[in-house]
Write a protein that holds these residues in place. Structure first.
Motif, PDB file in Angstrom:
ATOM      1  N   TYR A  75      59.994  47.136 106.999  1.00 11.57           N
ATOM      2  CA  TYR A  75      60.984  46.097 107.273  1.00 11.57           C
ATOM      3  C   TYR A  75      62.123  46.163 106.265  1.00 11.57           C
ATOM      4  O   TYR A  75      63.297  46.039 106.612  1.00 11.57           O
ATOM      5  CB  TYR A  75      60.324  44.723 107.226  1.00 11.57           C
ATOM      6  CG  TYR A  75      61.254  43.586 107.575  1.00 11.57           C
ATOM      7  CD1 TYR A  75      61.450  43.210 108.894  1.00 11.57           C
ATOM      8  CD2 TYR A  75      61.932  42.897 106.576  1.00 11.57           C
ATOM      9  CE1 TYR A  75      62.307  42.173 109.218  1.00 11.57           C
ATOM     10  CE2 TYR A  75      62.783  41.862 106.887  1.00 11.57           C
ATOM     11  CZ  TYR A  75      62.963  41.501 108.203  1.00 11.57           C
ATOM     12  OH  TYR A  75      63.818  40.481 108.516  1.00 11.57           O
ATOM     13  N   TYR A  79      65.946  47.330 107.396  1.00 12.60           N
ATOM     14  CA  TYR A  79      66.809  46.160 107.453  1.00 12.60           C
ATOM     15  C   TYR A  79      68.249  46.581 107.152  1.00 12.60           C
ATOM     16  O   TYR A  79      68.535  47.139 106.094  1.00 12.60           O
ATOM     17  CB  TYR A  79      66.330  45.132 106.433  1.00 12.60           C
ATOM     18  CG  TYR A  79      66.928  43.770 106.626  1.00 12.60           C
ATOM     19  CD1 TYR A  79      66.576  42.973 107.705  1.00 12.60           C
ATOM     20  CD2 TYR A  79      67.837  43.254 105.705  1.00 12.60           C
ATOM     21  CE1 TYR A  79      67.097  41.709 107.866  1.00 12.60           C
ATOM     22  CE2 TYR A  79      68.369  41.990 105.859  1.00 12.60           C
ATOM     23  CZ  TYR A  79      68.000  41.224 106.942  1.00 12.60           C
ATOM     24  OH  TYR A  79      68.527  39.972 107.101  1.00 12.60           O
ATOM     25  N   VAL A  80      69.165  46.329 108.100  1.00  9.83           N
ATOM     26  CA  VAL A  80      70.542  46.782 107.992  1.00  9.83           C
ATOM     27  C   VAL A  80      71.458  45.604 107.719  1.00  9.83           C
ATOM     28  O   VAL A  80      71.337  44.552 108.341  1.00  9.83           O
ATOM     29  CB  VAL A  80      70.989  47.510 109.276  1.00  9.83           C
ATOM     30  CG1 VAL A  80      72.447  47.930 109.175  1.00  9.83           C
ATOM     31  CG2 VAL A  80      70.120  48.730 109.506  1.00  9.83           C
ATOM     32  N   GLU A  81      72.354  45.784 106.777  1.00 12.47           N
ATOM     33  CA  GLU A  81      73.382  44.792 106.477  1.00 12.47           C
ATOM     34  C   GLU A  81      74.731  45.489 106.509  1.00 12.47           C
ATOM     35  O   GLU A  81      74.993  46.394 105.718  1.00 12.47           O
ATOM     36  CB  GLU A  81      73.135  44.162 105.107  1.00 12.47           C
ATOM     37  CG  GLU A  81      74.202  43.157 104.695  1.00 12.47           C
ATOM     38  CD  GLU A  81      73.893  42.507 103.359  1.00 12.47           C
ATOM     39  OE1 GLU A  81      72.695  42.388 103.044  1.00 12.47           O
ATOM     40  OE2 GLU A  81      74.836  42.157 102.636  1.00 12.47           O
ATOM     41  N   MET A  82      75.572  45.089 107.443  1.00 12.93           N
ATOM     42  CA  MET A  82      76.877  45.738 107.566  1.00 12.93           C
ATOM     43  C   MET A  82      77.896  44.748 108.095  1.00 12.93           C
ATOM     44  O   MET A  82      77.562  43.742 108.707  1.00 12.93           O
ATOM     45  CB  MET A  82      76.792  46.956 108.490  1.00 12.93           C
ATOM     46  CG  MET A  82      76.411  46.643 109.919  1.00 12.93           C
ATOM     47  SD  MET A  82      76.424  48.103 110.976  1.00 12.93           S
ATOM     48  CE  MET A  82      78.159  48.535 110.911  1.00 12.93           C
ATOM     49  N   ARG A  83      79.134  45.043 107.846  1.00 17.43           N
ATOM     50  CA  ARG A  83      80.245  44.184 108.248  1.00 17.43           C
ATOM     51  C   ARG A  83      80.948  44.817 109.446  1.00 17.43           C
ATOM     52  O   ARG A  83      81.386  45.965 109.385  1.00 17.43           O
ATOM     53  CB  ARG A  83      81.230  44.004 107.101  1.00 17.43           C
ATOM     54  CG  ARG A  83      82.322  42.967 107.364  1.00 17.43           C
ATOM     55  CD  ARG A  83      83.141  42.716 106.110  1.00 17.43           C
ATOM     56  NE  ARG A  83      82.325  42.127 105.063  1.00 17.43           N
ATOM     57  CZ  ARG A  83      82.092  40.821 104.968  1.00 17.43           C
ATOM     58  NH1 ARG A  83      82.581  39.979 105.869  1.00 17.43           N
ATOM     59  NH2 ARG A  83      81.352  40.348 103.979  1.00 17.43           N
ATOM     60  N   GLN A  91      82.786  40.100 110.200  1.00 16.70           N
ATOM     61  CA  GLN A  91      81.611  39.287 109.975  1.00 16.70           C
ATOM     62  C   GLN A  91      80.479  40.164 109.433  1.00 16.70           C
ATOM     63  O   GLN A  91      80.329  41.322 109.807  1.00 16.70           O
ATOM     64  CB  GLN A  91      81.156  38.607 111.268  1.00 16.70           C
ATOM     65  CG  GLN A  91      82.222  37.690 111.863  1.00 16.70           C
ATOM     66  CD  GLN A  91      81.691  36.932 113.062  1.00 16.70           C
ATOM     67  OE1 GLN A  91      80.492  36.726 113.210  1.00 16.70           O
ATOM     68  NE2 GLN A  91      82.598  36.523 113.935  1.00 16.70           N
ATOM     69  N   LEU A  92      79.675  39.578 108.573  1.00 20.62           N
ATOM     70  CA  LEU A  92      78.550  40.278 107.975  1.00 20.62           C
ATOM     71  C   LEU A  92      77.304  39.986 108.797  1.00 20.62           C
ATOM     72  O   LEU A  92      76.914  38.828 108.984  1.00 20.62           O
ATOM     73  CB  LEU A  92      78.346  39.816 106.529  1.00 20.62           C
ATOM     74  CG  LEU A  92      77.232  40.534 105.743  1.00 20.62           C
ATOM     75  CD1 LEU A  92      77.576  42.006 105.566  1.00 20.62           C
ATOM     76  CD2 LEU A  92      77.028  39.866 104.384  1.00 20.62           C
ATOM     77  N   LEU A  93      76.670  41.048 109.300  1.00 25.17           N
ATOM     78  CA  LEU A  93      75.464  40.913 110.104  1.00 25.17           C
ATOM     79  C   LEU A  93      74.285  41.530 109.377  1.00 25.17           C
ATOM     80  O   LEU A  93      74.408  42.557 108.724  1.00 25.17           O
ATOM     81  CB  LEU A  93      75.649  41.588 111.466  1.00 25.17           C
ATOM     82  CG  LEU A  93      76.686  40.980 112.409  1.00 25.17           C
ATOM     83  CD1 LEU A  93      76.671  41.713 113.737  1.00 25.17           C
ATOM     84  CD2 LEU A  93      76.424  39.502 112.632  1.00 25.17           C
ATOM     85  N   LYS A  94      73.124  40.886 109.539  1.00 28.36           N
ATOM     86  CA  LYS A  94      71.891  41.389 108.958  1.00 28.36           C
ATOM     87  C   LYS A  94      70.818  41.376 110.032  1.00 28.36           C
ATOM     88  O   LYS A  94      70.511  40.345 110.606  1.00 28.36           O
ATOM     89  CB  LYS A  94      71.448  40.507 107.782  1.00 28.36           C
ATOM     90  CG  LYS A  94      72.465  40.379 106.661  1.00 28.36           C
ATOM     91  CD  LYS A  94      71.956  39.436 105.576  1.00 28.36           C
ATOM     92  CE  LYS A  94      72.971  39.262 104.464  1.00 28.36           C
ATOM     93  NZ  LYS A  94      72.489  38.324 103.408  1.00 28.36           N
ATOM     94  N   ARG A  95      70.240  42.533 110.299  1.00 29.42           N
ATOM     95  CA  ARG A  95      69.175  42.602 111.288  1.00 29.42           C
ATOM     96  C   ARG A  95      68.448  43.931 111.197  1.00 29.42           C
ATOM     97  O   ARG A  95      68.899  44.853 110.517  1.00 29.42           O
ATOM     98  CB  ARG A  95      69.710  42.381 112.706  1.00 29.42           C
ATOM     99  CG  ARG A  95      70.736  43.364 113.167  1.00 29.42           C
ATOM    100  CD  ARG A  95      71.446  42.880 114.414  1.00 29.42           C
ATOM    101  NE  ARG A  95      70.520  42.424 115.426  1.00 29.42           N
ATOM    102  CZ  ARG A  95      70.895  41.786 116.531  1.00 29.42           C
ATOM    103  NH1 ARG A  95      72.167  41.520 116.738  1.00 29.42           N
ATOM    104  NH2 ARG A  95      69.997  41.396 117.423  1.00 29.42           N
ATOM    105  N   PHE A 100      69.529  47.019 116.428  1.00 27.19           N
ATOM    106  CA  PHE A 100      70.939  46.927 116.046  1.00 27.19           C
ATOM    107  C   PHE A 100      71.674  48.127 116.648  1.00 27.19           C
ATOM    108  O   PHE A 100      71.555  49.248 116.173  1.00 27.19           O
ATOM    109  CB  PHE A 100      71.072  46.933 114.529  1.00 27.19           C
ATOM    110  CG  PHE A 100      72.456  46.580 114.049  1.00 27.19           C
ATOM    111  CD1 PHE A 100      72.865  45.263 114.033  1.00 27.19           C
ATOM    112  CD2 PHE A 100      73.334  47.559 113.642  1.00 27.19           C
ATOM    113  CE1 PHE A 100      74.140  44.919 113.589  1.00 27.19           C
ATOM    114  CE2 PHE A 100      74.610  47.228 113.221  1.00 27.19           C
ATOM    115  CZ  PHE A 100      75.008  45.904 113.191  1.00 27.19           C
TER     116      PHE A 100
END
Length: 268
Positions: A75, A79-83, A91-95, A100
């Motif tokens: 996990y 887990y990806v965090e990108m704008r 917007q900053l997305l985390k999923r 994704f």
């Protein structure tokens, strides 16, 4: 980069890259595992890369490729965090990377039409083709992307009508529920029962309407009786019954008082 078979995320946004991406590919199956493609804000020309759209296997039926057990370590690694740009805003997305999927080709110089093959990417969640020179109709095949959360085709030269197939989209973030088996639109039973009971949607039932009208009529009749009996407020009485209505009413009262007083005076 087509020779990287395990590449999942490719972000080249906000550079000065140019060239034609629709040229013949040197690889038979390029970018099979690619799930994130963001080349926005560059200067690419030509038509959209149809060859890539046909081979984005990781954006097709993603649920079938998922594993049931995901450990805490997996996990963390997945887990990806990108704008990304949504509705013109960064917007900053985390999923999780598994679900994704995004294609962002906005703010380039792409021309031609939107290929219908893009509808085969039925696990695509974010599609941004805005601010290009795309022409023609919006392909009805976009309605096949049932999990699509964001679609931006603005600032192009598209024509024709919006396909009715796009109305099939349902599920989060939309309020319409979906059937898990075939993705068809389905409304919760509780909402259907509520609508049948009250006759309206959004909380404005027939009972509320009747109560509102009834209260208004009672209040209106009471105010009307008060105005007619006491002649106040004067400005409102004169507005409905004419100027001098209050004066005439007082004059009539005086006449009645005189008539009652006359017999008494005669006796005296």
């Amino acid at each position: 980069m087509e020779a990287l078979p395990n590449l999942q995320v490719l972000i080249l946004k906000s550079n000065k890259f140019d060239g034609n991406m629709s040229l013949a590919s040197r690889s038979n199956l390029p970018f099979q595992k690619l799930q994130v493609l963001d080349i926005s804000d560059n200067e690419f020309v030509g038509s959209l890369p149809q060859t890539y759209f046909k081979n984005f296997r990781a954006m097709m039926d993603v649920k079938e490729n998922k594993t049931d057990l995901i450990t805490s370590i997996d996990y963390f690694l997945r887990y990806v965090e990108m704008r990304i740009t949504l509705k013109g805003l960064d917007q900053l997305l985390k999923r999780l990377l598994e679900d994704f999927t995004i294609i962002d080709l906005s703010s380039n110089k792409f021309s031609g039409t939107i290929p219908r093959f893009i509808g085969n990417l039925n696990s695509l969640r974010y599609l941004n083709l805005s601010h290009n020179n795309l022409m023609g109709h919006i392909p009805a095949s976009l309605g096949n992307i049932s999990v699509l959360e964001s679609l931006d085709l603005s600032s192009n030269k598209l024509d024709g009508r919006i396909p009715s197939e796009l109305t099939r989209l349902c599920g989060v973030p939309l309020t319409r529920k979906c059937n898990e088996e075939n993705g068809q639109q389905m409304r919760p039973k509780e909402e259907d029962d509520k609508d049948d009971e009250y006759g309206f949607i959004d909380g404005f039932g027939w009972r509320s309407v009747v109560m509102g009208y009834g209260s208004g009529i009672i209040v209106g009749i009471g105010i009307g009786c008060w105005i007619i009996r006491f002649g106040r407020p004067r400005w409102l009485v004169e507005f409905f019954f004419g100027v001098g209505y209050t004066y005439k009413k007082k004059k009539k009262k005086k006449k009645k008082t005189r008539k009652r007083a006359t017999p008494t005076q005669r006796r005296s």
